[in-house]
Design an enzyme around this catalytic site. Structure first.
Site, mmCIF file in Angstrom:
data_model
loop_
_atom_site.group_PDB
_atom_site.id
_atom_site.type_symbol
_atom_site.label_atom_id
_atom_site.label_comp_id
_atom_site.label_asym_id
_atom_site.label_seq_id
_atom_site.Cartn_x
_atom_site.Cartn_y
_atom_site.Cartn_z
ATOM 1 N N SER A 83 0.686 7.669 1.889
ATOM 2 C CA SER A 83 1.272 7.541 0.566
ATOM 3 C C SER A 83 0.749 9.033 -0.626
ATOM 4 O O SER A 83 1.825 9.163 -0.507
ATOM 5 C CB SER A 83 1.773 6.596 0.581
ATOM 6 O OG SER A 83 2.718 6.372 1.771
ATOM 7 N N GLN A 113 14.154 6.351 1.009
ATOM 8 C CA GLN A 113 14.405 7.488 1.350
ATOM 9 C C GLN A 113 14.834 8.295 2.041
ATOM 10 O O GLN A 113 16.639 8.778 2.324
ATOM 11 C CB GLN A 113 12.960 8.212 0.464
ATOM 12 C CG GLN A 113 12.781 7.723 -0.565
ATOM 13 C CD GLN A 113 11.736 8.412 -1.190
ATOM 14 O OE1 GLN A 113 11.175 8.966 -0.289
ATOM 15 N NE2 GLN A 113 11.488 7.409 -2.041
ATOM 16 N N GLY A 120 6.504 8.381 -5.340
ATOM 17 C CA GLY A 120 7.273 9.583 -6.306
ATOM 18 C C GLY A 120 8.970 9.407 -6.525
ATOM 19 O O GLY A 120 9.026 10.915 -6.849
ATOM 20 N N GLY A 174 5.029 12.975 0.294
ATOM 21 C CA GLY A 174 6.215 14.163 -0.138
ATOM 22 C C GLY A 174 7.255 13.558 -0.744
ATOM 23 O O GLY A 174 7.696 12.702 -0.296
ATOM 24 N N HIS A 231 6.677 -1.927 -0.997
ATOM 25 C CA HIS A 231 5.390 -2.018 -0.771
ATOM 26 C C HIS A 231 5.843 -3.728 -0.115
ATOM 27 O O HIS A 231 4.756 -4.330 -0.816
ATOM 28 C CB HIS A 231 4.349 -1.531 -0.354
ATOM 29 C CG HIS A 231 4.498 -0.222 -0.740
ATOM 30 N ND1 HIS A 231 4.171 0.721 1.048
ATOM 31 C CD2 HIS A 231 5.026 0.940 -1.125
ATOM 32 C CE1 HIS A 231 4.072 1.933 1.021
ATOM 33 N NE2 HIS A 231 4.816 1.811 0.371
ATOM 34 N N GLU A 283 5.220 -5.291 2.558
ATOM 35 C CA GLU A 283 3.466 -5.593 3.286
ATOM 36 C C GLU A 283 2.264 -5.933 2.005
ATOM 37 O O GLU A 283 1.073 -6.498 2.293
ATOM 38 C CB GLU A 283 3.000 -4.822 4.544
ATOM 39 C CG GLU A 283 2.440 -3.472 3.903
ATOM 40 C CD GLU A 283 3.106 -2.378 2.923
ATOM 41 O OE1 GLU A 283 2.469 -1.258 2.145
ATOM 42 O OE2 GLU A 283 4.402 -2.093 2.874
ATOM 43 N N CYS A 288 9.469 2.989 1.225
ATOM 44 C CA CYS A 288 9.243 3.501 1.004
ATOM 45 C C CYS A 288 9.693 4.611 0.634
ATOM 46 O O CYS A 288 10.717 4.964 1.717
ATOM 47 C CB CYS A 288 7.585 3.349 1.278
ATOM 48 S SG CYS A 288 6.978 4.859 -0.616
ATOM 49 N N LEU A 289 8.968 6.179 1.755
ATOM 50 C CA LEU A 289 9.738 6.936 2.251
ATOM 51 C C LEU A 289 10.870 6.656 3.767
ATOM 52 O O LEU A 289 12.223 7.228 3.450
ATOM 53 C CB LEU A 289 8.172 7.712 3.067
ATOM 54 C CG LEU A 289 9.502 8.747 3.056
ATOM 55 C CD1 LEU A 289 9.621 10.473 2.271
ATOM 56 C CD2 LEU A 289 7.915 9.841 4.091
ATOM 57 N N ASN A 313 4.142 3.149 -4.017
ATOM 58 C CA ASN A 313 3.571 3.879 -4.398
ATOM 59 C C ASN A 313 4.290 5.021 -3.918
ATOM 60 O O ASN A 313 4.760 5.199 -2.636
ATOM 61 C CB ASN A 313 2.238 4.060 -3.283
ATOM 62 C CG ASN A 313 1.665 5.684 -3.445
ATOM 63 O OD1 ASN A 313 1.918 6.152 -4.463
ATOM 64 N ND2 ASN A 313 1.096 5.524 -2.026
#
Length: 389
Positions: free
Chosen positions: A57, A280, A320, A251, A360, A362, A276-277, A318
């Protein structure tokens, strides 16, 4: 004695961090000691630097550690979270010259040199973090100071690409599917201690997946097959999984259009769990929109509230980008919220067996407050299997 001569005598080189807004920070080059570029962000973790360095990431980013003393326990072969180091560069106040830990097999600097990662040490990281909080995360360039043309470096930094619009998942994902069967003994990250019991078959999309996610799934009784980011929904369903996992990654989520379309097609057909991603991408597949955070969330100490229980979890984060809450459709419920800035940290579909979190669970590095989310995924797969039977 001039500073540059003193540093050279002691085997050190002056280095510069040049931000895209023209601001310059001075320090010393360590590690690979070569030019490096990326979006400059900061991480508030006190430990876990090896896991951070190997987290996909962070692809395309230069990571600044806010804790001043980094590298004191060295590096080892057990803590990496992926197949290689993905950061674009590393910034620390002090890179320890002393390594003291029974697990250590190599100093952090030797590890960074071997993996071709440039370090800028000795600058005022507090001033840099304040600048990033005020201005937001910015593209930046690490370069040797001796003989540098400052205006040329400023011009080069100003032209560096920003994160918006970049599909970095395609750069870090695997090319071919593979099976993962390593768990962690008693929830540790030692790896290889526990074989998958194979109670549930999980297909995991690799947008930049971390090893401890895979270990956590195996520890819950999953037989995991990891597939590339652009695997179609049909290819996934042909594997007849009990559940599909959507991984973390770097990204902007919006350009990962193939994955968004695949997830949209999978909704209602198989349980989905995203981190996370992956969170999204699930949100976009459900009809929501994402946006770039000013300086992101990076660290192992972020408080999140579970809106169902009222419990506060300390989480590892983590990212953005985030989901825009007002864009989420009526069939989606927000389940978790950041206590730092009130952004969406978790959601669930009210129409389909699908849920996700921005943080996260984990960890690696970080606390284990949120491990229960893997149990929630298991219960969802159990219910789905019972419906099929």
């Amino acid at each position: 004695m001039p500073r540059h001569k003193y540093l050279r005598r002691h085997g050190l080189m002056e280095g510069l961090l040049v931000l895209s807004n023209g601001r310059i920070f001075k320090g010393r080059l360590r590690g690979a000691r070569q030019e490096a570029a990326g979006e400059v962000i900061f991480n508030t973790s006190l430990t876990g630097y090896q896991e951070i360095l190997t987290d996909p990431s962070y692809a395309g980013q230069i990571v600044t550690m806010t804790y001043p003393h980094i590298g004191n326990y060295g590096s080892n072969n057990e803590d990496p979270e992926s197949r290689k180091l993905f950061v674009g560069g590393f910034i620390v106040k002090e890179l320890s010259r002393v390594t003291s830990n029974w697990r250590s097999t190599e100093s952090l600097e030797d590890y960074l040199v071997r993996n071709d990662i440039t370090v800028l040490e000795g600058l005022d990281t507090r001033a840099l973090v304040i600048a990033l909080r005020d201005e937001g995360s910015l593209p930046g360039l690490i370069a040797p100071a001796e003989g540098a043309d400052l205006e040329a470096l400023r011009s080069k930094a100003a032209q560096l690409p920003r994160m918006e619009g970049r599909n970095l998942a395609q750069d870090v994902s695997i090319d071919k599917a593979y099976l993962w069967d390593k768990g962690g003994k008693n929830g540790s990250r030692s790896g290889g201690e526990t074989s998958a019991r194979g109670l549930f078959k999980v297909v995991a999309y690799d947008f930049g997946i971390k090893h401890n996610i895979l270990r956590s799934l195996v520890d819950k009784g999953a037989q995991v097959e990891v597939v590339p980011f652009d695997t179609s929904a049909r290819e996934v369903l042909d594997r007849n999984p009990d559940g599909v996992f959507l991984s973390n990654g770097p990204g902007d989520p919006e350009p990962v259009s193939q994955a968004i379309e695949s997830v949209r097609e999978l909704l209602g057909k198989v349980p989905l769990f995203g981190i996370c991603l992956g969170h999204q991408i699930l949100g976009l597949a459900l009809g929501g929109k994402s946006y770039k955070l000013k300086f992101g969330h990076h660290g192992a100490n972020h408080p999140v509230k579970d809106l169902a229980t009222g419990k506060i979890e300390i989480t590892s984060q983590n990212h953005g980008f985030a989901l825009r809450e007002e864009s989420l459709p009526a069939g989606v419920r927000v389940t978790h919220r950041s206590l730092n800035d009130n952004t969406v940290e978790g959601m669930e579909s009210l129409e389909h067996p699908a849920f996700s979190v921005q943080y996260h669970p984990e960890a690696a590095p970080g606390p284990h407050d949120s491990q229960y989310l893997f149990d929630r995924f298991v219960k969802m797969m159990e219910a789905h299997r019972a419906q099929k039977d």
